[in-house]
Scaffold this active site. Structure first.
Site, PDB file in Angstrom:
ATOM      1  NE  ARG A 857      31.864 -34.113 -10.729  1.00 25.80           N
ATOM      2  CZ  ARG A 857      31.078 -34.057 -11.787  1.00 25.80           C
ATOM      3  NH1 ARG A 857      29.791 -33.846 -11.641  1.00 25.80           N
ATOM      4  NH2 ARG A 857      31.548 -34.215 -12.997  1.00 25.80           N
ATOM      5  CD  GLU A1206      37.209 -35.480  -6.992  1.00 27.31           C
ATOM      6  OE1 GLU A1206      38.422 -35.648  -7.198  1.00 27.31           O
ATOM      7  OE2 GLU A1206      36.677 -35.725  -5.904  1.00 27.31           O
TER       8      GLU A1206
END
Ligand SMILES: Cc1cc2nc3c(=O)[nH]c(=O)nc-3n(C[C@H](O)[C@H](O)[C@H](O)COP(=O)(O)OP(=O)(O)OC[C@H]3O[C@@H](n4cnc5c(N)ncnc54)[C@H](O)[C@@H]3O)c2cc1C
Ligand code: FES
Ligand code: FES
Length: 1272
Positions: A857, A1206
């Site tokens: 991420r 993200e």
């Protein structure tokens, strides 16, 4: 263990495996027993992974399936976690539900403190905990006048009549008190549960080496993780558990921590207050042992804790300091033994003889003028083993401050607990005053020494803790004198009350139909199934006929030639069917990433510890594990090992290409700057720690080489194992129902593991399952890249940065994986939110002999930006200004070009900044913090605000595409398939909303079953925050095609229902199935020219956090976090806010607590939740507010939304910089000003040492080396 019994034998798969070691809570169930004496039924939440089934005689076990279901009736604990959006991937949810359920069974009206205590042993990697806390807060209170993401009005009430009754036959059994010996014989092991004390003693004499299994929290872990085998086990739980009161409390050694807690609570009420000091102290300490489940029944007993004699026990230092004794019993008689320095002989060794048992423990009441305190410091505030703990007791002469007796014990500073005897001798007979204490500190620093390579590391920190804990003891009521206001902060606890958070989002546009769900908060579509345990994950699929289990054998060497693999012994073992090596692979023996080949199974050479070498397939997991242990791999070590980026730089060990990017003229910018500063920062790696480990089930169909692959992956098309098997892709179908979290970690290694499992299935012709254990998963799959960032910055006195030059070295590990792409993305985010006219960045993916790192991420951006923001902080410290001022001065303010010449408008970035400043009340709080810091010497507060500009989309143009398949059935129900995978981010829910809007039907008619390469081939990964953007558009396309096809029918019958139209369409031979396709943005980046348009657009966000730091221990609390995010027009605010909060908490973990540790020879030490700490409930900001920027839109994505998975990971760094701000204040008190290096994660150790308190200085001065002015 109960867990595998429930899952495999009873097919109750709601209870999950997350770690197998009591550290995650995913396996929580409720155990109930009837107490014939009190006639009460007692309920405990316990970890099923640690509970031997044999231990459960007479007990009732309730699992998540037993309390409610979507088919019958939900239980409120299931409904509330789902409706409050507290279930994303859902893997942790049944465990949460069961912890909460047990709490309510014992206490239907809990306080918030009870709730957080009850859930402290449960981890969640997705939600960030806030929604779970808010969902369960409804059991404590009901009123709120604020707008909310879920409506509390229609929640099911708590109804005790819904609970299952305790089985009457178990009551009868308990009344009879069965004294017969129970004996269970397994394939290799015998379990004996004696019915009487005499029998126990006889057994102990017969089998002196057999362990007494009480809670099994220690012995169980040894057997599981260290492979220790005991042919005979004695379980005396019913024989040694009574307690009674004397001139103190005598407790049966078999009582659980929870029971001991209740005994102490009772004793505190029964004894005169002045005698209860020891009881209160012990009680306080017990509350901090493990999580609720660990403290509970049949788990973690007092006797087990003492007999285990491990150095970090929280109880033994205080039991020793508090003059406790135990009764040891054997066939030869009983003896009373003091629990003191002579009792503990070394690591896990005591004076107990092999045939002796601990019968009871005596805890004396405190005497007049006797004061006892216990302390502990752990890497996480709750549910973590202590780094250092202490028990201290002082007894004064009557009416005097002269010390009659004193006892100081430390845990965590040696192989066993240590008594500070010399320090104690210094004090006895002397008045408790400054001069005496000063001598004590000097003696302590000399007496409690740790060698530089002491196990556990953190040597300076641990030594400084021994001093500061004694300092705290002194300040507690020991002195009886007024403590100056400024010093009181040393003993005041950090705030811990979690307040309700605030979430603000845009309302849907006026006039939007009530049925249209787009833009409205909507529960995750399978949250209720997740909360009831009905949701099916890969390993929940039922066993198929003839199924085998596969266990991977990994390299134990960091760099070596494989000279021989001998699996003859393994093949001889019962149950072992075959061993798979590279030679068995019928097709390609490698996968190719960014131009590099990665071997599936190592053939000739291994390049890291943990590299996959071969695999054992057997009839069961236990057989396969035994087989794997019997495989012997011979190596010839190669000497050129590289572990660190420094070594890689020295040996020029890089994955190519190395990238560079520059705008303006950096040299000139530096020359023209009024000041130049060079700095650096190191950012540690991060483990994905998805709660569901990598899981696969491959089933050969037995005809025309067809294979069905069920697995947990973000990228189904990539795991199509056809290349490996040498068969066409149309023979393999991959199926992903859902993932229990992924975060980037279920792409590349997942493809390799799937390929190996498929080879085994193909070779044996039988279905093969592979589910990694937590330790294997952490060892094999890698994580976020650790990065070393260096910078040179030129700036003017007014704060303008004229030039910055960055160099990034990422530790990529042994194979390239996605590391080159990560290194590229680092460079693309170099400017973050700042318009630095002369900017240069270089990055390198260093090839080392550690397990390969991979996507995680943020894909390098969280590391990149921490370096950039550290540079900003240093500029501020150099100029003596505030970091937020330097950020504001240098921020992009008008339409600009990035350093790769992409035009963008930063208006919403600036709006986020201003909104966050305002909502967080930043300037006033900054002033309040200054005042707080002036008034408090040992607690400091800090605040920080950081912005982010995050590019959305794949820079590789071909990945920006998606397809969908939509079927409408004759009854009007709709089945949507698309290429995105559901891993908790809510893509299926959002897609359902899209289909609902486009087809103009309620979401209840729309179903999404799974992601399958049979329905949608050639999928792209669900990654880069781009899943909904791409797949939502593809579904929209398919739905629009279908809707248009129905147009003539609707026109003919405008008043008809959806069902009428569909059946008419069928009769009129109109196809009710359509594919949709989205040809996404044509993004690119030309690294030669150093320009391009690698992103479709930017998501902007700003986060502000305030912390309070204990300078003596480095422990901190995040008091408040405010986040403002521009995500355009959110398709589903509850899901988007969930992503924002979850990512923030993952960032908080990355930057402040999660630490991977390797041995000097490249062996990963941190292989489970007990060694690797991810944030828990106790780490949630006490006030956590999220605001979605109003009035924003985005022409580049579906319905004007923006990708959000993200970006906000980086906002976790606001906590890092707030800690740094607090440390700066502490350093100012110590006379230190200017920039200093604080590496990430800013763990308590780093924060405490950076504060440079008197005690850390004493530790440094104690070395022969002169004091280090810059703490490490
Ligand atoms: C996830 C987790 C978190 C934890 N956190 C903490 C923490 O924060 N602080 C802390 O202090 N501890 C912590 N522990 C450790 C835990 O408290 C101890 O493992 C526990 O107290 C041991 O008790 P048990 O009954 O489970 O022992 P078992 O595992 O059943 O036995 C351990 C050993 O003690 C011996 N033994 C047990 N009872 C007797 C007896 N009556 N007489 C003689 N020998 C006996 C056994 O033979 C065996 O060798 C944690 C453990 C886990 C798994
Ligand atoms: S699986 Fe039992 S606590 Fe993690
Ligand atoms: S929802 Fe908690 S781990 Fe995924």
């Amino acid at each position: 263990m109960l867990l595998s019994f429930l899952r495999k034998n009873l097919r109750l798969t709601g209870t999950k495996y997350g770690c197998g070691g009591g550290g995650c809570g995913a396996c929580t169930v409720m155990v109930s027993r009837y107490d014939p004496q009190t006639k009460n039924i007692n309920h405990w939440s316990v970890n099923a992974c640690l509970l031997p089934v044999c231990q459960l005689h007479g007990a009732a076990v309730t699992t998540v399936e037993g309390i409610g279901s979507t088919k019958t009736k939900l239980h409120p604990v299931q409904e509330r976690i789902a409706k409050a959006h507290g279930s994303q991937c859902g893997f942790c949810t049944p465990g949460m539900v069961m912890s909460m359920y047990t709490l309510l069974r014992n206490n239907p009206q809990p306080t918030m403190e009870d709730v957080t205590e009850g859930l402290a042993g449960n981890l969640c990697r997705c939600t960030g905990y806030r929604p779970i806390v808010d969902g369960y807060r409804t059991f404590c209170e009901v009123n709120s006048s604020r707008p909310e993401l879920f409506s509390k009005g229609d929640l099911l009430p708590l109804d005790p009549t819904q609970d299952l009754i305790f089985p009457p036959e178990l009551m009868r059994l308990a009344e009879v008190k069965d004294q017969t010996t129970q004996r269970f014989c397994g394939e290799r092991m015998t379990w004996i549960s004696p019915g009487s004390l005499n029998e126990l003693l006889q057994l102990k004499a017969d089998y002196p080496q057999a362990p007494l299994v009480m809670g099994n929290t220690n012995i169980g872990l040894d057997m599981k993780f260290k492979g220790i085998f005991h042919p005979v086990i004695i379980s005396p739980t019913q024989v040694i558990s009574e307690w009674f009161v004397f001139v103190g409390v005598c407790v049966g050694a078999g009582c659980s921590m929870s029971f001991l807690k209740s005994v102490l609570e009772r004793s505190i009420n029964d004894f005169p207050p002045e005698s209860t000091h020891m009881f209160r102290t012990l009680l306080q300490q017990i509350k901090l042992v493990g999580g609720q489940q660990i403290r509970n029944v049949a788990v973690s007993t007092l006797g087990g804790n003492i007999a285990s004699a491990y150095p970090n026990s929280d109880l033994t230092p205080i039991l020793a300091a508090g003059r406790c004794t135990l009764v040891a019993l054997s066939k030869d008689g009983r003896r009373r033994v003091p629990i003191d320095k002579d009792f503990f002989l070394g690591f896990a060794k005591t004076v107990l003889k092999p045939d002796e048992i601990v019968l009871s423990v005596f805890i004396p009441a405190s005497r007049p003028n006797e004061i006892v305190h216990a302390f502990r410091h752990a890497p996480r505030k709750e549910s973590a083993l202590a780094t250092v703990n202490a028990g201290m007791r002082v007894w004064f002469n009557e009416n005097s401050n002269v010390v009659k007796e004193i006892s100081i014990y430390y845990g965590g500073v040696g192989a066993t607990i240590l008594s500070a005897e010399r320090a104690c001798q210094q004090i006895v007979g002397r008045p408790w005053e400054e001069a005496t204490l000063s001598d004590v500190y000097s003696t302590l620093v000399d007496e409690i020494k740790l060698g530089p390579s002491a196990p556990g590391g953190k040597v300076d920190f641990r030594r400084s803790l021994t001093l500061s804990l004694f300092f705290k003891f002194n300040l507690l009521d020991v002195t009886q004198v007024d403590i100056p206001q400024k010093m009181q902060s040393a003993i005041q606890p950090l705030p811990k009350h979690i307040q309700p958070g605030y979430q603000e989002f845009q309302n849907v546009l006026e006039g939007q139909s009530a049925q249209d769900p787009v833009g409205r908060p909507m529960m995750h579509r399978t949250a209720l199934s997740q909360a009831t345990g009905e949701a099916v994950y890969c390993d929940d699929l039922p066993q198929t006929d003839g199924e085998l289990f596969l266990v991977i054998v990994t390299s134990s060497r960091p760099h070596a030639k494989i000279t021989h693999i001998d699996f003859s012994e393994a093949l001889k073992l019962p149950g072992v069917v075959d061993v798979i090596t590279a030679k068995d692979i019928p097709g390609k023996r490698f996968r190719t990433f960014t131009g590099y080949d990665e071997e599936l199974l190592a053939e000739d050479e291994v390049t890291c510890v943990g590299q996959m070498v071969c695999a054992v397939v057997a009839e069961s997991k236990a057989h396969a594990k035994r087989g794997a242990a019997a495989v012997k791999i011979s190596y010839e070590d190669l000497q050129d090992r590289i572990f660190t980026v420094e070594e890689a730089i020295e040996k020029e060990s890089f994955f190519l290409p190395r990238r560079q990017i520059e705008r303006g003229d950096v040299e000139k910018g530096l020359r023209e700057a009024e000041q130049v500063y060079e700095g650096e920062i190191r950012i540690g790696g991060q483990e994905h720690f998805y709660l569901e480990t990598q899981s696969f089930l491959v089933i050969p169909i037995g005809e025309e080489k067809e294979m069905k692959v069920y697995l947990s992956t973000q990228h189904p098309a990539f795991t199509q194992v056809s290349e490996t098997l040498g068969i066409p892709s149309n023979r393999v179908s991959c199926h992903v129902k859902r993932l229990g979290g992924a975060f980037g970690g279920k792409v590349t290694k997942t493809a390799i593991l799937a390929s190996i499992t498929a080879v085994a299935a193909s070779k044996t012709g039988r279905p093969v399952r592979c589910v990694l254990e937590r330790g294997e998963d952490m060892l094999i799959t890698g994580g976020r890249h650790p990065v070393w960032g260096k910078y040179k910055v030129g700036f003017m006195k007014d704060g303008r940065i004229t030039a910055a030059d960055f160099q990034y070295y990422a530790n990529a590990g042994n194979v390239v994986d996605e590391s080159v792409l990560v290194a590229e993305k680092i460079l693309l985010h170099l400017d973050n939110a700042y318009n630095i006219p002369n900017l240069r960045g270089r990055s390198a993916a260093c090839k080392t002999n550690l397990p390969s790192n991979t996507a995680f991420r943020g894909f390098g951006v969280p590391q990149c930006m921490l370096v950039v923001e550290s540079m900003i902080d240093d500029v501020a410290l150099k100029l003596g200004r505030l970091p937020e001022e330097i950020r504001e001065i240098n921020m992009y303010k008008e339409v600009s070009l990035t350093h790769y010449k992409m035009e963008f408008d930063p208006e919403n970035l600036v709006r986020c900044w201003n909104e966050c400043m305002k909502k967080a009340d930043f300037r006033q709080r900054r002033q309040a913090i200054d005042i707080f810091n002036q008034q408090n010497q040992f607690k400091k507060r800090g605040i920080a605000i950081v912005p982010i500009k995050y590019g959305i989309g794949f820079a590789e143009a071909f990945l920006n595409q998606a397809a969908a398949l939509v079927h409408i059935y004759k009854d009007g129900s709709v089945l949507v398939s698309h290429g995105g995978t559901e891993m908790g981010q809510g893509i299926h829910t959002k897609v359902q909303q899209v289909a609902s809007r486009e087809l103009n039907i309620p979401t209840s008619l729309i179903h999404i079953s799974e992601t399958s390469t049979q329905c949608v081939p050639n999928t792209c990964p669900s990654a880069a925050s781009f899943g909904t953007d791409a797949n939502g558009m593809a579904v929209k396309d398919a739905c629009q095609i279908l809707y248009n096809r129905l147009e003539p029918i609707r026109k003919k019958n405008p008043k008809g229902t959806w069902q009428n139209w569909i059946i008419t369409a069928f009769l009129e031979k109109i196809s009710l199935s359509a594919t949709g396709y989205y040809r996404g943005h044509d993004l690119d980046m030309d690294w030669e020219k150093q320009e391009g348009k690698p992103y479709a657009y930017f998501t902007y966000a700003v986060g502000c956090s305030e912390v309070e730091l204990d300078c003596l221990t480095g422990e901190y609390r995040t008091l408040r976090t405010d986040i403002v995010v521009d995500i355009g027009r959110s398709i589903n605010p509850s899901i988007d806010i969930g992503q924002i909060e979850g990512a923030f908490m993952q960032g908080l973990g990355l930057y402040t607590m999660e630490e991977l540790k390797f041995s000097p020879s490249g062996v990963l030490y941190t292989r489970g939740p007990s060694q690797y700490k991810i944030p828990s409930f106790c780490d949630v900001p006490l006030k956590f507010n999220v605001y979605l920027l109003a009035g924003s839109s985005n022409p580049h994505a579906i319905y004007s939304s923006k990708g959000i998975g993200e970006p906000t990971v980086f906002l976790g760094s606001s906590v890092f910089f707030a800690i740094k701000d607090a440390v700066t204040a502490a350093r100012k008190d110590a006379g230190l000003t200017g920039p200093f290096q604080l590496n990430s994660p800013a763990t308590p150790e780093r924060a405490c040492l950076a504060c440079a308190t008197h005690f850390t200085q004493m530790v440094y001065e104690s070395y022969s080396n002169p004091f280090l002015s810059d703490p490490p």
